[in-house]
Design a protein around this motif. Structure first.
Motif, mmCIF file in Angstrom:
data_model
loop_
_atom_site.group_PDB
_atom_site.id
_atom_site.type_symbol
_atom_site.label_atom_id
_atom_site.label_comp_id
_atom_site.label_asym_id
_atom_site.label_seq_id
_atom_site.Cartn_x
_atom_site.Cartn_y
_atom_site.Cartn_z
ATOM 1 N N THR A 92 42.670 42.898 34.512
ATOM 2 C CA THR A 92 41.294 42.448 34.344
ATOM 3 C C THR A 92 40.962 41.487 35.476
ATOM 4 O OG1 THR A 92 41.447 42.651 31.939
ATOM 5 C CG2 THR A 92 39.661 41.297 32.817
ATOM 6 N N LEU A 93 39.888 41.779 36.169
ATOM 7 C CA LEU A 93 39.423 40.918 37.257
ATOM 8 C C LEU A 93 38.417 39.922 36.692
ATOM 9 C CD1 LEU A 93 39.448 40.313 40.310
ATOM 10 C CD2 LEU A 93 37.565 41.944 40.552
ATOM 11 N N ARG A 94 38.679 38.629 36.888
ATOM 12 C CA ARG A 94 37.835 37.574 36.336
ATOM 13 C C ARG A 94 37.189 36.765 37.455
ATOM 14 N NH1 ARG A 94 42.319 38.052 33.152
ATOM 15 N NH2 ARG A 94 41.950 38.354 30.919
ATOM 16 N N ALA A 111 42.149 41.533 49.625
ATOM 17 C CA ALA A 111 41.623 42.888 49.809
ATOM 18 C C ALA A 111 41.867 43.291 51.252
ATOM 19 C CB ALA A 111 40.138 42.945 49.478
ATOM 20 N N GLY A 112 42.921 44.085 51.460
ATOM 21 C CA GLY A 112 43.259 44.470 52.823
ATOM 22 C C GLY A 112 43.683 43.270 53.628
ATOM 23 N N ALA A 113 43.008 43.048 54.764
ATOM 24 C CA ALA A 113 43.303 41.901 55.616
ATOM 25 C C ALA A 113 42.434 40.702 55.297
ATOM 26 C CB ALA A 113 43.136 42.292 57.089
ATOM 27 N N GLU A 114 41.634 40.764 54.247
ATOM 28 C CA GLU A 114 40.758 39.661 53.872
ATOM 29 C C GLU A 114 41.208 39.082 52.534
ATOM 30 O OE1 GLU A 114 38.726 38.775 56.119
ATOM 31 O OE2 GLU A 114 38.821 40.587 57.358
ATOM 32 N N TRP A 115 40.852 37.820 52.328
ATOM 33 C CA TRP A 115 41.201 37.135 51.080
ATOM 34 C C TRP A 115 40.000 36.276 50.657
ATOM 35 C CZ3 TRP A 115 41.222 31.799 50.545
ATOM 36 C CH2 TRP A 115 41.068 31.088 51.750
ATOM 37 N N GLY A 116 40.047 35.799 49.444
ATOM 38 C CA GLY A 116 38.966 34.953 48.964
ATOM 39 C C GLY A 116 39.023 34.792 47.456
ATOM 40 N N ARG A 117 38.172 33.920 46.974
ATOM 41 C CA ARG A 117 38.037 33.688 45.538
ATOM 42 C C ARG A 117 36.758 34.368 45.051
ATOM 43 N NH1 ARG A 117 40.638 30.098 42.483
ATOM 44 N NH2 ARG A 117 41.340 28.957 44.334
ATOM 45 N N VAL A 118 36.860 35.069 43.935
ATOM 46 C CA VAL A 118 35.722 35.820 43.401
ATOM 47 C C VAL A 118 34.672 34.819 42.918
ATOM 48 C CG1 VAL A 118 34.982 37.522 41.716
ATOM 49 C CG2 VAL A 118 37.238 37.717 42.755
ATOM 50 N N ARG A 119 33.588 34.724 43.668
ATOM 51 C CA ARG A 119 32.507 33.802 43.287
ATOM 52 C C ARG A 119 31.543 34.426 42.297
ATOM 53 N NH1 ARG A 119 29.057 32.761 46.694
ATOM 54 N NH2 ARG A 119 29.572 34.110 48.455
ATOM 55 N N ALA A 120 31.336 35.736 42.411
ATOM 56 C CA ALA A 120 30.399 36.407 41.508
ATOM 57 C C ALA A 120 30.781 37.878 41.437
ATOM 58 C CB ALA A 120 28.967 36.247 41.985
ATOM 59 N N LEU A 158 31.745 39.060 45.378
ATOM 60 C CA LEU A 158 31.335 38.190 46.467
ATOM 61 C C LEU A 158 32.355 37.067 46.600
ATOM 62 C CD1 LEU A 158 28.606 39.509 45.335
ATOM 63 C CD2 LEU A 158 27.467 37.566 46.406
ATOM 64 N N GLY A 159 32.530 36.578 47.825
ATOM 65 C CA GLY A 159 33.430 35.456 48.050
ATOM 66 C C GLY A 159 34.564 35.745 48.996
ATOM 67 N N LEU A 160 34.655 36.950 49.559
ATOM 68 C CA LEU A 160 35.729 37.266 50.476
ATOM 69 C C LEU A 160 35.481 36.618 51.830
ATOM 70 C CD1 LEU A 160 36.319 41.048 49.667
ATOM 71 C CD2 LEU A 160 37.608 39.081 48.833
ATOM 72 N N SER A 161 36.554 36.419 52.582
ATOM 73 C CA SER A 161 36.444 35.784 53.895
ATOM 74 C C SER A 161 35.836 36.705 54.935
ATOM 75 C CB SER A 161 37.828 35.328 54.368
ATOM 76 O OG SER A 161 38.720 36.430 54.445
ATOM 77 N N GLY A 162 35.885 38.003 54.734
ATOM 78 C CA GLY A 162 35.319 38.963 55.664
ATOM 79 C C GLY A 162 35.066 40.282 54.960
ATOM 80 N N VAL A 163 34.625 41.265 55.742
ATOM 81 C CA VAL A 163 34.341 42.589 55.185
ATOM 82 C C VAL A 163 35.631 43.406 55.235
ATOM 83 C CG1 VAL A 163 32.947 44.656 55.395
ATOM 84 C CG2 VAL A 163 31.970 42.444 55.978
ATOM 85 N N PRO A 164 36.220 43.748 54.088
ATOM 86 C CA PRO A 164 37.450 44.536 54.114
ATOM 87 C C PRO A 164 37.169 45.988 54.458
ATOM 88 C CG PRO A 164 36.769 44.148 51.854
ATOM 89 C CD PRO A 164 35.804 43.395 52.715
ATOM 90 N N ALA A 165 38.177 46.654 54.946
ATOM 91 C CA ALA A 165 38.044 48.073 55.256
ATOM 92 C C ALA A 165 37.997 48.874 53.965
ATOM 93 C CB ALA A 165 39.200 48.538 56.135
ATOM 94 N N ALA A 166 37.170 49.920 53.972
ATOM 95 C CA ALA A 166 37.070 50.777 52.786
ATOM 96 C C ALA A 166 38.385 51.501 52.559
ATOM 97 C CB ALA A 166 35.937 51.785 52.970
#
Length: 915
Positions: free
Chosen positions: A615-617, A624-633, A654-662
């Motif tokens: 479960t993603l909260r 996500a791939g080469a990007e990371w972050g905290r789920v803001r929304a 929303l909240g990732l450090s960059g745009v991950p590759a599909a």
């Protein structure tokens, strides 16, 4: 003046007993006691144990001891008079101390000398011990500051003491002079003998006058005890090396020196109360005085923690020396990464760098301390030194990222994930719109789907189904492969009026590669003249056997526009999901796949994620791939805010450090530190991969020399900016397919989001064009592009991008030199003409001959000469051309070896554009 000197000498003499105490007994033993104070300070105190004598009336006929006792000083008026002799503890009578015998004095001196020797030995050992102990810089600084403070305090005390001594000496001198003037001279027979060992009778004493001592005897001017006796009652006591140890020490009698009168005894204080004696200062009990500081008896000792650290260091040094002396080999676990420097390897083995270099030389590896060696070589070196090797890799940071295998009892049912696939314009998005009751296809440019979408639909029974819509254009192969990899089943949409097409075949291959079941949905059955048997036969050619032909593949005939048989399609999907028994564990960290990603102007990087496990909260830390972050929304497909996403639910995060590759995996991590570490590792690997690809594109040195010899290869440089990651990927694939041998299409940069100034600067530096797919340039970027002359081309349909770039490639191609046949001529006669050479008399047998055209001389069907036609005459006139059936004269440029019967082929070369 001599009396004053004697008093000063008596005052300056250091004594081992407190001043003003009378001798109350014989010394039994002596020793030292070390006092410890806060902050590591200490002090050594001399202790003497004396015999106690029981009080009582003196024996009859006893004589008073010593000379006349001196008065302790003037007392205030009306104050109580203090007894001059020692107080009788028994309650009646008083007694004076007897003088020491020669044996006692010798014993006392021997004990004092032994104590001095022991104290000197102790101080010498203390200095040696402190010299061996290692002191840190902080302790030395603190000690120096403490010493400076003490020195300042001692200087102040010394100045105060000197001033006090001067005042006291002056007062004593005046009192003694006045006493000498007023005191009557006693008869010589009445003067007591001052010989040592003599005793005086202890009879009743007369009242003490102003100039009389405590025993009633007149004051002896210039006596040894005059200086302490003349001090006023309120004067400060002498500074000695002895501290006040308590009431027991205060009751101890003072030692009377030979030839000195008995000192006045102090009144014993009550045991519970600790009030200072008269004329004394008890506030300095246990404190440092000037004499103690001068003697160095109050040295500050080190703290216990510092001593323990020093002992631990000494123990480690001794252990290391013992191991070295005994030759004991210490075996260590050496961690060896994929690449390590020689110096670092030596440090991890606790070996000298030179020894490691020697070992490498013996292996045939010439390396210095700063050079890097691979893990295999490092492992050989570690084994040679006798240590244990533990190999690690940079990819170890990803270990445990996928989590553990879920237990069967933790698994719960989840909705199925269905991917809609098929050829372009076969009605995939329209079918999904009919199921969702939306109109997504109307919003797509050109009426074709160019984005991948994920939606969740709730059917009549309350069950949920997740649909993934994929584009059908040939350029979106990667999107279709991505959709097939995350799905549970594939719905293959085939148009009844069109049949199986190339992208239909590709979808079948993707489904087979993913190993998922297939459901055939034959769309557009409402059109007249459709042939369903033809569709079944075409599917049969690709090993898809539907149920109507006896196979196991379900076939549903639907119509998206008329909403026909949609319930049957949903029923088939639910039936297939029930057969698959789809389950997932929601009570664990989330894992999923990035379906699509984009860069939104107001929200930043946005990723469409399909949750597959857990479960993603909101607030979770993800990679996500080469990007990371905290789920803001989190938002669902309808734009509603969510707090958590269960398995099989597609959401936008929303909240990732960059745009991950599909297509990249998404995983939950515990903390930010590990997320950063994993992201940095993946970004480093991605950069290395891109650098390797760029190096491979440049080719080897032989390829470079070949290009230089043949002329530099032309290229069309393109900067691609798209709205989503999948479109940028499809554009890159499409443009790379347009490359030719002569002209290469090179994608300099491919990203999502608006066109910025950096994109324009890159295009300017590389003489490239900017392809904007469903995005626009910022105002600053537009102004910069107009100023620098950079071409920005906006597109919304991928067909147009491919057509325009192909035209650019054709424009870069070199023109083609093409040969055009003109005609044949037969040589009938050869004429020799001076200045011109041989002239061929010919007849045109086919086509036309033009002046200046290219010619080939054929003899017996073999080309023996190729050149240009120099002259063309008819009779004596030069003509431009001669047509079929006419005779003419011809001469070749720089060639005369012609014969009768040879055939001449005429042609001309024209330049055409490359195709």
């Amino acid at each position: 003046m001599s009396d004053q000197n004697e008093q000063d000498a008596a005052k300056g003499r250091l004594s081992l007993r407190p001043s003003g105490l009378m001798d109350r007994g014989k010394t039994e033993a002596a020793g030292t006691v070390r006092q410890s104070f806060s902050h590591g300070r200490g002090k050594t105190v001399q202790v003497e144990v004396v015999k106690k004598r029981a009080g009582g009336p003196p024996a009859p006929g006893a004589k008073p001891a010593g000379g006349p006792q001196q008065a302790s000083g003037p007392r205030p008026a009306g104050g109580p008079q203090r007894a001059s002799g020692p107080v009788n503890r028994g309650g009646s009578g008083s007694a004076t101390g007897r003088p020491l015998t020669q044996a006692e004095q010798a014993n006392r001196l021997r004990v004092l000398e032994e104590m001095r020797r022991q104290e000197a030995q102790r101080q010498r050992e203390e200095r040696e011990r402190q010299a061996l102990m290692v002191r840190s810089a902080a302790e030395e600084a603190a000690r120096k500051a403490e010493e400076d403070r003490r020195a300042a305090e001692e200087a102040a005390l010394r100045a105060e003491q000197e001033a006090r001594e001067k005042i006291e000496a002056e007062a004593r001198r005046k009192v003694e002079e006045e006493a000498r003037r007023n005191a009557p001279q006693p008869p010589a027979a009445a003067r007591p003998a001052a010989a040592p060992g003599s005793a005086r009778p202890m009879g009743p004493r007369p009242a003490a006058g102003p100039n009389a001592g405590p025993s009633g005897a007149p004051r002896r001017p210039g006596g040894p005890a005059a200086a302490p006796a003349a001090a006023p009652a309120g004067a400060a006591p002498r500074l000695t090396l002895r501290g006040r140890e308590g009431e027991e020490e205060e009751r101890r009698p003072a030692i009377r020196r030979p030839g000195m009168p008995a000192m006045p005894a102090k009144k014993p204080a009550a045991a519970p109360t600790k009030k200072p004696a008269a004329g004394g200062d008890r506030r300095r009990d246990g404190k440092i005085d000037v004499a103690a500081a001068i003697e160095g008896e109050d040295e500050r000792s080190r703290s216990m923690a510092s001593v323990r650290r020093a002992r631990e260091r000494e123990r480690r040094q001794q252990e290391l020396q013992r191991l070295r002396s005994d030759g004991v080999k210490v075996v260590r676990d050496v961690v060896v990464p994929e690449a390590i420097t020689v110096q670092e390897l030596a440090n991890r083995m606790a070996a000298r760098g030179g020894e490691v270099v020697k070992a490498l030389f013996r292996m045939g590896v010439m390396a210095t301390l700063t050079q890097t060696i691979d893990a295999d070589t490092a492992e050989l070196v570690v084994n040679e030194f006798g240590h244990r090797v533990r190999r690690v890799s940079e990819s170890d940071v990803e270990q445990g990222l996928e989590g553990t295998v879920d237990a069967d009892e933790d698994m719960l049912p989840r909705p199925p994930v269905v991917t809609i696939m098929g050829h372009v314009d076969h009605g995939k998005t329209s079918l999904l719109d009919a199921l969702r009751k939306t109109d997504v296809a109307a919003r797509e440019a050109g009426g074709i789907t160019q984005h991948i979408g994920a939606y969740q639909v709730t059917v009549q029974g309350g069950q949920k189904v997740t649909f993934i819509d994929t584009p059908g254009h040939a350029a979106f192969t990667a999107m279709r492969a991505r959709g097939a990899s995350v799905t549970d089943m594939v719905v293959l949409v085939v148009a009844a009026d069109d049949g199986v097409m190339p992208q239909t075949i590709e979808a079948i291959h993707h489904a087979k590669a993913a190993g998922v079941p297939l459901i055939v949905a034959v769309n557009k059955i409402d059109k007249p003249g459709v042939n369903l048997d033809r569709v079944r036969q075409e599917l049969l050619q690709h090993e898809i056997v539907v149920e109507s032909l006896g196979g196991d593949t379900m076939e549903i005939q639907v119509s998206a526009t008329k909403a026909m048989n949609l319930d049957k399609l949903l029923e088939a999907i639910l039936l297939q999901a029930e057969v698959l028994d789809l389950k997932a564990n929601p009570n664990r960290g989330a894992e999923g796949t990035v379906i699509e990603s984009k860069l939104d102007k107001g929200r930043g990087p946005v990723a469409t994620v399909l949750v597959q496990k857990g479960t993603l909260r909101q607030g979770d830390m993800v990679v996500a791939g080469a990007e990371w972050g905290r789920v803001r929304a989190m938002l669902d497909d309808k734009g509603r805010q969510l707090k958590e996403a269960d398995p099989s639910l597609p959401v936008e995060i929303l909240g990732l450090s960059g745009v991950p590759a599909a297509g990249e995996p998404l995983s939950f991590v515990e903390d930010e530190g590990r997320a950063r570490e994993i992201s940095e590792f993946r970004q480093r690997k991605l950069r290395e991969k891109q650098a390797a690809a760029a190096g491979a594109a440049r080719g080897t040195l032989a390829d470079m020399m070949a290009r230089v010899a043949a002329g530099e290869q032309k290229e069309v440089a393109v900067v691609v900016k798209a709205d989503v990651q999948g479109s940028a990927e499809a554009l890159g694939v499409t443009l790379n397919k347009l490359s030719r041998d002569e002209v290469k299409v090179r994608v300099l940069h491919s990203a999502v989001g608006q066109i910025t100034e950096s994109d324009i600067q890159l295009a300017k530096a590389s003489n490239a064009i900017v392809v904007a797919f469903n995005v626009r340039a910022t105002a600053q970027a537009r102004e910069l592009a107009q100023r620098e002359g950079v071409d920005i081309r906006y597109y919304s349909i991928i067909y147009e991008v491919a057509d325009d770039v192909e035209q650019l490639v054709r424009g870069k191609l070199a023109p083609i030199q093409r040969e055009k046949f003109l005609g044949y001529a037969q040589i009938l006669e050869v004429f020799e003409v001076k200045r011109l050479g041989n002239i061929a008399g010919c007849r045109v047998t086919e086509g036309v001959v033009r002046r200046g055209c290219g010619v080939r001389l054929l003899r017996d069907g073999i080309v023996i000469h190729q050149g240009e036609l120099a002259t063309l005459r008819r009779f004596k006139d030069d003509v431009k051309e001669v047509t079929n059936g006419y005779e003419c004269g011809m001469s070749f440029a720089n060639y005369d070896a012609i014969k009768v019967g040879d055939q001449i082929e005429c042609y001309e070369t024209e330049t055409v554009a490359a195709v």
